[in-house]
Write a protein that holds these residues in place. Structure first.
Motif, mmCIF file in Angstrom:
data_model
loop_
_atom_site.group_PDB
_atom_site.id
_atom_site.type_symbol
_atom_site.label_atom_id
_atom_site.label_comp_id
_atom_site.label_asym_id
_atom_site.label_seq_id
_atom_site.Cartn_x
_atom_site.Cartn_y
_atom_site.Cartn_z
ATOM 1 N N GLY A 186 -0.196 17.175 1.859
ATOM 2 C CA GLY A 186 -0.747 16.715 0.291
ATOM 3 C C GLY A 186 0.142 15.464 0.062
ATOM 4 N N VAL A 187 0.536 15.344 -1.168
ATOM 5 C CA VAL A 187 1.384 14.125 -1.763
ATOM 6 C C VAL A 187 2.822 14.335 -1.388
ATOM 7 C CG1 VAL A 187 -0.223 13.739 -3.742
ATOM 8 C CG2 VAL A 187 1.876 15.288 -3.990
ATOM 9 N N GLU A 188 3.252 15.575 -0.831
ATOM 10 C CA GLU A 188 4.411 15.809 -0.443
ATOM 11 C C GLU A 188 4.655 15.831 1.171
ATOM 12 O OE1 GLU A 188 6.663 15.910 -2.626
ATOM 13 O OE2 GLU A 188 5.930 16.614 -4.431
ATOM 14 N N ALA A 239 8.415 9.397 -8.119
ATOM 15 C CA ALA A 239 9.381 8.603 -7.677
ATOM 16 C C ALA A 239 9.002 7.483 -6.620
ATOM 17 C CB ALA A 239 10.669 9.452 -7.103
ATOM 18 N N GLY A 240 8.127 8.296 -5.642
ATOM 19 C CA GLY A 240 7.554 7.205 -4.547
ATOM 20 C C GLY A 240 6.512 6.305 -4.908
ATOM 21 N N CYS A 241 5.707 6.617 -5.855
ATOM 22 C CA CYS A 241 4.747 5.916 -6.317
ATOM 23 C C CYS A 241 5.355 4.694 -7.180
ATOM 24 C CB CYS A 241 3.724 6.500 -7.417
ATOM 25 S SG CYS A 241 2.924 8.071 -6.689
ATOM 26 N N VAL A 274 3.611 -1.283 3.881
ATOM 27 C CA VAL A 274 3.340 0.108 3.567
ATOM 28 C C VAL A 274 4.509 0.717 3.237
ATOM 29 C CG1 VAL A 274 2.153 2.301 4.456
ATOM 30 C CG2 VAL A 274 1.415 -0.260 5.328
ATOM 31 N N ARG A 275 4.488 1.545 2.087
ATOM 32 C CA ARG A 275 5.492 2.457 1.633
ATOM 33 C C ARG A 275 4.825 3.720 1.466
ATOM 34 N NH1 ARG A 275 8.064 5.903 -0.719
ATOM 35 N NH2 ARG A 275 5.966 6.758 -1.481
ATOM 36 N N GLY A 276 5.443 4.731 2.048
ATOM 37 C CA GLY A 276 5.110 6.157 1.857
ATOM 38 C C GLY A 276 6.120 7.167 2.616
ATOM 39 N N ASN A 277 5.753 8.388 2.199
ATOM 40 C CA ASN A 277 6.669 9.493 2.834
ATOM 41 C C ASN A 277 6.286 9.705 4.312
ATOM 42 O OD1 ASN A 277 4.399 11.445 3.059
ATOM 43 N ND2 ASN A 277 5.077 12.039 0.908
ATOM 44 N N ALA A 278 6.964 10.326 5.125
ATOM 45 C CA ALA A 278 6.789 10.684 6.549
ATOM 46 C C ALA A 278 5.438 10.994 6.933
ATOM 47 C CB ALA A 278 7.863 11.413 6.967
ATOM 48 N N SER A 279 4.907 11.917 6.229
ATOM 49 C CA SER A 279 3.483 12.423 6.796
ATOM 50 C C SER A 279 2.612 11.256 6.534
ATOM 51 C CB SER A 279 3.263 13.650 5.833
ATOM 52 O OG SER A 279 4.021 14.721 6.011
ATOM 53 N N GLU A 280 2.646 10.576 5.474
ATOM 54 C CA GLU A 280 1.566 9.710 5.109
ATOM 55 C C GLU A 280 1.875 8.261 6.028
ATOM 56 O OE1 GLU A 280 2.071 10.660 0.248
ATOM 57 O OE2 GLU A 280 3.079 9.066 1.145
ATOM 58 N N ILE A 281 3.018 7.747 6.586
ATOM 59 C CA ILE A 281 2.938 6.843 7.776
ATOM 60 C C ILE A 281 2.446 7.389 8.982
ATOM 61 C CG2 ILE A 281 4.892 5.542 8.921
ATOM 62 C CD1 ILE A 281 4.315 4.809 5.727
ATOM 63 N N LEU A 318 0.853 -1.334 0.114
ATOM 64 C CA LEU A 318 0.206 -0.162 -0.067
ATOM 65 C C LEU A 318 0.976 1.209 0.053
ATOM 66 C CD1 LEU A 318 -2.744 1.687 0.535
ATOM 67 C CD2 LEU A 318 -2.435 1.402 2.845
ATOM 68 N N ASP A 319 0.517 2.111 -0.983
ATOM 69 C CA ASP A 319 1.080 3.671 -0.734
ATOM 70 C C ASP A 319 -0.017 4.322 -0.151
ATOM 71 O OD1 ASP A 319 2.162 6.246 -1.098
ATOM 72 O OD2 ASP A 319 3.440 5.557 -2.595
ATOM 73 N N PRO A 320 -0.173 4.886 1.145
ATOM 74 C CA PRO A 320 -1.285 5.805 1.284
ATOM 75 C C PRO A 320 -1.030 7.311 0.897
ATOM 76 C CG PRO A 320 0.210 5.100 3.007
ATOM 77 C CD PRO A 320 0.882 4.633 1.832
ATOM 78 N N VAL A 321 -0.921 7.460 -0.460
ATOM 79 C CA VAL A 321 -0.699 8.863 -0.838
ATOM 80 C C VAL A 321 -1.657 9.876 -0.204
ATOM 81 C CG1 VAL A 321 -0.288 10.448 -2.971
ATOM 82 C CG2 VAL A 321 0.348 7.847 -2.863
ATOM 83 N N ALA A 322 -1.142 11.008 0.296
ATOM 84 C CA ALA A 322 -2.080 12.178 0.910
ATOM 85 C C ALA A 322 -2.822 11.668 1.930
ATOM 86 C CB ALA A 322 -2.688 12.566 -0.282
#
Ligand SMILES: Nc1ncnc2c1ncn2[C@@H]1O[C@H](COP(=O)(O)OP(=O)(O)O)[C@@H](O)[C@H]1O
Ligand SMILES: Cc1ncsc1CCOP(=O)(O)O
Ligand SMILES: [Mg+2]
Length: 296
Positions: free
Chosen positions: A164-166, A227-229, A137-144, A111-115
């Protein structure tokens, strides 16, 4: 801790990382030999880069938005990938239904929990995944952080505002949420194994017990969309051939090495994206396995 017990702990960590390197190399070789297919249900913005990155990393791609397609194709797919970057109203029922179908057959997915944290529809979907969770689960810090909060795994006091997505958070802020998520996923997994990967300037991967840090990559990776997706899609390719921790580490290390290689030969975001796909293709299993992996 005394000096001698610190030395023993450091030696044990070195031995663990050496064993992981062997698994990472084997997984990278297996991807090249077997061309595993990972199916994706991913956002409209970066779907093309996700498919191209999966091919360049040595896997095969299949993208679909039809729930029955996804469930049928899962029988041919080594692992699946769900990314919630762009959603439509009907996904509110479709995505939890797909997750439940995967759960029933023990099919593994990333899962990438974008935004995460933005919008009631996305929140409802991400909340529903708690009952039929992914393997990684793979995401950036805010998403995690947002997902761990949504699933009640950390105190809402520790949460930051949704991004948002960043990411608006540093990777370090996601250490405890990532560990809590990984432990929850592992406890829910039929095989008892799971992983969480947090991307950023220096990436972090955890199985809930140990936290691994992987430095590297390029700031240009944040100047192209996807890049993340696409890292999520490539992680699913690896999950098709190996255990969750090895898959998350191998894909993360591959991205760091490929980002560095692309940085050296590109001259802006356009040429970087092209060079990055070439670098995913040309990075060897030995280079991936030799990546710096820190346990401190
Ligand atoms: N400043 C940076 N330096 C090095 N690598 C980066 C940097 N920013 C992002 N990356 C890399 O880009 C990839 C995507 O990460 P990130 O931008 O955090 O994801 P997302 O696009 O989901 O927010 C990861 O492989 C990560 O290591
Ligand atoms: C820009 C954008 N908007 C909705 S999804 C998406 C892509 C996000 O890609 P990534 O998280 O890999 O940067
Ligand atoms: Mg992202």
């Amino acid at each position: 801790m005394s000096e001698s017990s610190q030395t023993i702990a450091a030696d044990r960590d070195d031995a663990d990382v050496d064993a992981l390197r062997a698994r990472i190399r084997q997984a990278a070789e297996a991807v090249r030999e077997r061309t595993p297919m990972a199916q994706s249900f991913t956002n409209f913005v970066t779907i093309n880069l996700v498919a191209n990155a999966q091919l360049a990393a040595g896997g095969a791609a299949a993208m679909s938005f039809l729930p029955d397609d996804v469930v049928d194709t899962a029988s041919m797919s080594g692992a699946d990938y769900i990314n919630v970057g762009t959603l439509l109203p009907f996904y509110k029922d479709a995505l939890p239904k797909i997750a439940r179908a995967f759960r029933k057959t023990g099919h593994q997915w990333v899962l990438d929990p974008v935004a995460a944290g933005i919008g009631s529809t996305r929140t409802e979907i991400l909340r529903a995944f708690r009952a039929a969770p992914p393997t990684i689960v793979r995401g950036n810090a805010s998403e995690i952080i947002a997902l761990a909060t949504m699933w009640g795994l950390i105190s809402p006091d520790d949460a930051t505002r949704p991004a948002g997505v960043e990411s608006v958070d540093e990777v370090e802020a996601a250490v405890e949420p990532a560990k809590a998520l990984a432990r929850f996923l592992a406890a829910s997994a039929p095989e008892g194994e799971a992983a969480v990967a947090v991307s950023g300037e220096a990436d972090l991967v955890t199985d809930g017990a140990t936290v691994y840090r992987l430095p590297g990559g390029s700031p240009m990776m944040a100047k192209i969309t996807g890049a993340g997706c696409s890292l999520g899609g490539v992680t699913a390719v690896y999950l098709a051939v190996t255990d969750p921790l090895t898959a998350a580490l191998a894909a993360t290390a591959l991205y760091d090495r490929a980002g560095e290689a692309a940085d050296k030969v590109s001259n802006g975001p356009g040429s970087f994206q092209v060079a990055f796909l070439d670098a995913l293709w040309n990075t060897t299993p030995d280079q991936i396995a030799a990546s710096e992996i820190l346990t401190v």
